[in-house]
Design a protein around this motif. Structure first.
Motif, PDB file in Angstrom:
ATOM      1  N   GLY A  64     -54.958  26.651  11.772  1.00 45.51           N
ATOM      2  CA  GLY A  64     -55.618  27.931  11.541  1.00 45.51           C
ATOM      3  C   GLY A  64     -55.686  28.766  12.803  1.00 45.51           C
ATOM      4  N   SER A  65     -54.633  29.509  13.040  1.00 48.23           N
ATOM      5  CA  SER A  65     -54.568  30.316  14.269  1.00 48.23           C
ATOM      6  C   SER A  65     -54.852  31.780  14.020  1.00 48.23           C
ATOM      7  CB  SER A  65     -53.175  30.219  14.877  1.00 48.23           C
ATOM      8  OG  SER A  65     -53.066  29.002  15.492  1.00 48.23           O
ATOM      9  N   TYR A  66     -54.617  32.201  12.793  1.00 47.78           N
ATOM     10  CA  TYR A  66     -54.732  33.614  12.447  1.00 47.78           C
ATOM     11  C   TYR A  66     -53.868  34.397  13.439  1.00 47.78           C
ATOM     12  CZ  TYR A  66     -57.127  37.962  11.079  1.00 47.78           C
ATOM     13  OH  TYR A  66     -57.438  39.227  10.650  1.00 47.78           O
ATOM     14  N   LYS A  67     -54.457  35.258  14.260  1.00 49.46           N
ATOM     15  CA  LYS A  67     -53.616  36.060  15.156  1.00 49.46           C
ATOM     16  C   LYS A  67     -53.577  35.495  16.569  1.00 49.46           C
ATOM     17  CE  LYS A  67     -54.012  39.963  12.153  1.00 49.46           C
ATOM     18  NZ  LYS A  67     -54.514  41.315  11.877  1.00 49.46           N
ATOM     19  N   GLY A  68     -54.104  34.287  16.740  1.00 45.93           N
ATOM     20  CA  GLY A  68     -53.885  33.591  18.003  1.00 45.93           C
ATOM     21  C   GLY A  68     -55.006  33.641  19.020  1.00 45.93           C
ATOM     22  N   ARG A  69     -56.209  34.093  18.593  1.00 43.60           N
ATOM     23  CA  ARG A  69     -57.288  34.171  19.594  1.00 43.60           C
ATOM     24  C   ARG A  69     -57.590  32.786  20.186  1.00 43.60           C
ATOM     25  NH1 ARG A  69     -63.251  36.568  18.428  1.00 43.60           N
ATOM     26  NH2 ARG A  69     -62.161  38.570  18.367  1.00 43.60           N
ATOM     27  N   SER A  70     -57.818  31.816  19.314  1.00 44.42           N
ATOM     28  CA  SER A  70     -58.215  30.492  19.816  1.00 44.42           C
ATOM     29  C   SER A  70     -57.102  29.853  20.647  1.00 44.42           C
ATOM     30  CB  SER A  70     -58.635  29.579  18.664  1.00 44.42           C
ATOM     31  OG  SER A  70     -57.736  29.666  17.586  1.00 44.42           O
ATOM     32  N   MET A  71     -55.852  30.032  20.216  1.00 46.07           N
ATOM     33  CA  MET A  71     -54.766  29.428  20.994  1.00 46.07           C
ATOM     34  C   MET A  71     -54.574  30.152  22.330  1.00 46.07           C
ATOM     35  SD  MET A  71     -52.662  27.021  21.340  1.00 46.07           S
ATOM     36  CE  MET A  71     -52.566  26.088  19.836  1.00 46.07           C
ATOM     37  N   SER A  72     -54.745  31.477  22.334  1.00 50.96           N
ATOM     38  CA  SER A  72     -54.619  32.226  23.592  1.00 50.96           C
ATOM     39  C   SER A  72     -55.623  31.709  24.617  1.00 50.96           C
ATOM     40  CB  SER A  72     -54.874  33.723  23.360  1.00 50.96           C
ATOM     41  OG  SER A  72     -53.900  34.248  22.501  1.00 50.96           O
ATOM     42  N   ALA A  73     -56.809  31.340  24.156  1.00 48.54           N
ATOM     43  CA  ALA A  73     -57.824  30.817  25.078  1.00 48.54           C
ATOM     44  C   ALA A  73     -57.538  29.375  25.467  1.00 48.54           C
ATOM     45  CB  ALA A  73     -59.206  30.908  24.425  1.00 48.54           C
ATOM     46  N   ALA A  74     -57.113  28.575  24.504  1.00 47.89           N
ATOM     47  CA  ALA A  74     -56.905  27.145  24.790  1.00 47.89           C
ATOM     48  C   ALA A  74     -55.920  26.938  25.937  1.00 47.89           C
ATOM     49  CB  ALA A  74     -56.413  26.426  23.533  1.00 47.89           C
ATOM     50  N   VAL A  75     -54.899  27.778  26.012  1.00 44.33           N
ATOM     51  CA  VAL A  75     -53.817  27.554  26.982  1.00 44.33           C
ATOM     52  C   VAL A  75     -54.097  28.139  28.367  1.00 44.33           C
ATOM     53  CG1 VAL A  75     -52.101  27.519  25.127  1.00 44.33           C
ATOM     54  CG2 VAL A  75     -52.551  29.660  26.355  1.00 44.33           C
ATOM     55  N   GLN A  76     -55.225  28.813  28.538  1.00 39.96           N
ATOM     56  CA  GLN A  76     -55.465  29.492  29.831  1.00 39.96           C
ATOM     57  C   GLN A  76     -55.398  28.516  31.010  1.00 39.96           C
ATOM     58  OE1 GLN A  76     -55.766  32.870  30.533  1.00 39.96           O
ATOM     59  NE2 GLN A  76     -54.966  32.795  28.443  1.00 39.96           N
ATOM     60  N   GLY A  77     -54.577  28.877  31.995  1.00 42.02           N
ATOM     61  CA  GLY A  77     -54.478  28.069  33.217  1.00 42.02           C
ATOM     62  C   GLY A  77     -53.627  26.824  33.049  1.00 42.02           C
ATOM     63  N   ILE A  78     -52.942  26.696  31.917  1.00 45.50           N
ATOM     64  CA  ILE A  78     -52.172  25.475  31.642  1.00 45.50           C
ATOM     65  C   ILE A  78     -50.709  25.846  31.390  1.00 45.50           C
ATOM     66  CG2 ILE A  78     -51.903  23.529  30.035  1.00 45.50           C
ATOM     67  CD1 ILE A  78     -54.915  23.920  29.381  1.00 45.50           C
ATOM     68  N   THR A  79     -49.788  25.141  32.043  1.00 45.89           N
ATOM     69  CA  THR A  79     -48.376  25.448  31.784  1.00 45.89           C
ATOM     70  C   THR A  79     -47.576  24.206  31.398  1.00 45.89           C
ATOM     71  OG1 THR A  79     -48.006  25.206  34.146  1.00 45.89           O
ATOM     72  CG2 THR A  79     -48.175  27.462  33.312  1.00 45.89           C
ATOM     73  N   ASP A  80     -48.140  23.035  31.599  1.00 44.70           N
ATOM     74  CA  ASP A  80     -47.319  21.832  31.507  1.00 44.70           C
ATOM     75  C   ASP A  80     -47.668  20.947  30.311  1.00 44.70           C
ATOM     76  OD1 ASP A  80     -49.821  21.382  32.407  1.00 44.70           O
ATOM     77  OD2 ASP A  80     -49.274  20.027  34.038  1.00 44.70           O
ATOM     78  N   LYS A  81     -48.238  21.532  29.263  1.00 40.97           N
ATOM     79  CA  LYS A  81     -48.636  20.704  28.117  1.00 40.97           C
ATOM     80  C   LYS A  81     -48.072  21.285  26.827  1.00 40.97           C
ATOM     81  CE  LYS A  81     -52.605  19.306  30.734  1.00 40.97           C
ATOM     82  NZ  LYS A  81     -54.024  19.040  30.854  1.00 40.97           N
ATOM     83  N   THR A  82     -48.148  20.498  25.769  1.00 40.72           N
ATOM     84  CA  THR A  82     -47.556  20.916  24.494  1.00 40.72           C
ATOM     85  C   THR A  82     -48.655  21.229  23.479  1.00 40.72           C
ATOM     86  OG1 THR A  82     -45.657  19.536  24.945  1.00 40.72           O
ATOM     87  CG2 THR A  82     -46.000  20.157  22.649  1.00 40.72           C
TER      88      THR A  82
END
Ligand SMILES: C[S@@+](CC[C@H](N)C(=O)[O-])C[C@H]1O[C@@H](n2cnc3c(N)ncnc32)[C@H](O)[C@@H]1O
Length: 278
Positions: A64-82
Motif C-alpha cells: 500500500g504505497s498510494y503515491k509513495g509518501r511512506s516509501m519516500s520517507a522510508a528510504v531517506q539517507g539510505i542507498t544500499d538496501k532493497t
C-alpha cells in the motif's frame, strides 16, 4: 533484523518521547507536506528508523504505497538496501496509471539511486507466489485495505517471507478492527509480539494519522521455513480470494464507471479512504 536495534533507533530519531514529540530530522515534515498521502510525520520517522537498521541481506516490503509518501520517507539517507512496494491501485477511485505516474515522480525525487522494486497486484495473491522477493523481509509495513479479515491475513501471508527476526509495522492500528485482528492473530501465533503502540489521539492525528503499531516476529521450530501454511491463515486466504477480494475489486471498478455511487461508498466505507474517493 534485530528488533532491539529498531527500538533503539526509534528512540534516537525523536527529540523526546516519540508519542508526543517531533522527529529530529525535518525531512519527514517536508515529505508529509509535499507528497500526497496518508501517513503522518512521526510514522514516517519510524519507518525510516526501521529501514536504517535493516541488514543489507534482508529487504523492506511495503503493502500500500498510494503515491509513495511512506516509501519516500522510508528510504531517506539510505542507498544500499532493497525496498519492495506491493500495490494494486484499486482503491480511492483513482486511475491506476495516474497514481503510478505520481508514484514514479515522487520516487524519482525522493528515492533517487535507491533500489525500489514495484510489484503490482493484490498482496494476498502475489505474496503467495514462490520467489516473489529475492531475500528475507526484515521490515514489513502494511498499509493496505482495512478489514478484520485483511488485517489478520496481512500478518499470516507474510510470515513465510520474514527474516528469522523481523519488525512488522501496521498502519491505522488505532482502528478497533485492526487491533482486534492483531490480538486474534497474536493469540494463535506465539512467535509474534506487540512491541509498541503509537496510537492516534484523534482521527488523522497530525503525528500518528490513525495510529501505528510495531510487532515483532521471531522464527522457531514451529514456523521453520517450508512449514505448512497454518489452517487459520489458509481458510482466511481462500475466503478472501474467493469472495471479499473479487467483491471489492468489482465495487471499486463500478465506482470508476459510475461516480454517482460515491456517496453510497462513503456510507459503506467510512474511513480515511472514503474521504479521498472524490
Ligand atoms: C492508505 S493507502 C497507502 C498510503 C501510503 N502508504 C502513504 O504513505 O500515503 C492504501 C493503498 O493500499 C493499496 N491496497 C489496498 N489493498 C491492497 C491489496 N490487497 N494489495 C495491494 N495493495 C493494496 C491501495 O491501492 C492504496 O493505494
Amino acid at each position: 533484523m534485530r528488533v532491539e536495534d529498531f527500538l533503539a533507533e526509534v528512540e534516537r530519531s525523536f527529540a523526546g518521547d516519540p508519542q508526543t514529540s517531533d522527529p529530529i530530522d525535518p525531512v519527514f515534515a517536508h515529505i508529509a507536506a509535499t507528497v500526497n498521502g496518508y501517513t503522518a510525520v512521526n510514522e514516517l520517522a519510524v519507518l525510516n528508523a526501521a529501514a536504517r537498521v535493516l541488514p543489507d541481506d534482508e529487504c523492506y516490503l511495503e503493502v500500500g504505497s498510494y503515491k509513495g509518501r511512506s516509501m519516500s520517507a522510508a528510504v531517506q539517507g539510505i542507498t544500499d538496501k532493497t525496498f519492495y512496494i506491493v500495490e494494486n491501485y484499486l482503491e480511492f477511485g483513482m486511475q491506476g496509471q495516474q497514481a503510478r505516474e505520481e508514484l514514479d515522480r515522487n520516487l524519482a525525487t525522493h528515492a533517487q539511486d535507491v533500489d525500489v522494486r514495484l510489484l503490482e497486484g493484490n498482496c494476498f495473491s502475489l505474496l503467495h507466489r514462490p520467489g516473489v522477493v529475492d531475500r528475507p523481509i526484515g521490515v514489513y509495513f502494511y498499509d493496505g485495505e482495512h478489514t478484520g479479515l485483511s488485517h489478520y491475513l496481512a500478518l499470516g501471508i507474510i510470515e513465510p517471507w520474514l527474516a528469522d527476526e523481523a519488525v512488522i509495522l501496521v498502519d491505522d492500528a488505532t482502528y478497533p478492527m485492526v487491533s482486534v485482528a492483531h490480538d486474534a492473530f497474536l493469540a494463535k501465533h506465539p512467535q509474534w509480539r506487540l512491541e509498541r503502540r503509537w496510537d492516534a489521539s484523534s482521527n488523522n492525528d497530525p503525528r500518528w494519522a490513525n495510529g501505528l503499531h510495531a510487532l515483532s516476529f521471531r522464527r522457531d521450530e514451529a514456523t521453520a521455513r517450508g512449514a505448512d501454511e497454518p489452517w487459520d491463515v489458509r481458510w482466511r486466504r481462500l475466503a478472501y480470494l474467493s469472495s471479499l477480494g473479487p467483491g471489492q475489486k468489482a465495487a471499486w471498478k463500478a465506482i470508476h464507471r459510475f461516480p454517482e455511487l460515491i456517496p453510497l461508498a462513503k456510507k459503506l466505507y467510512p474511513s480515511k479512504k472514503a474521504s479521498s474517493i472524490d
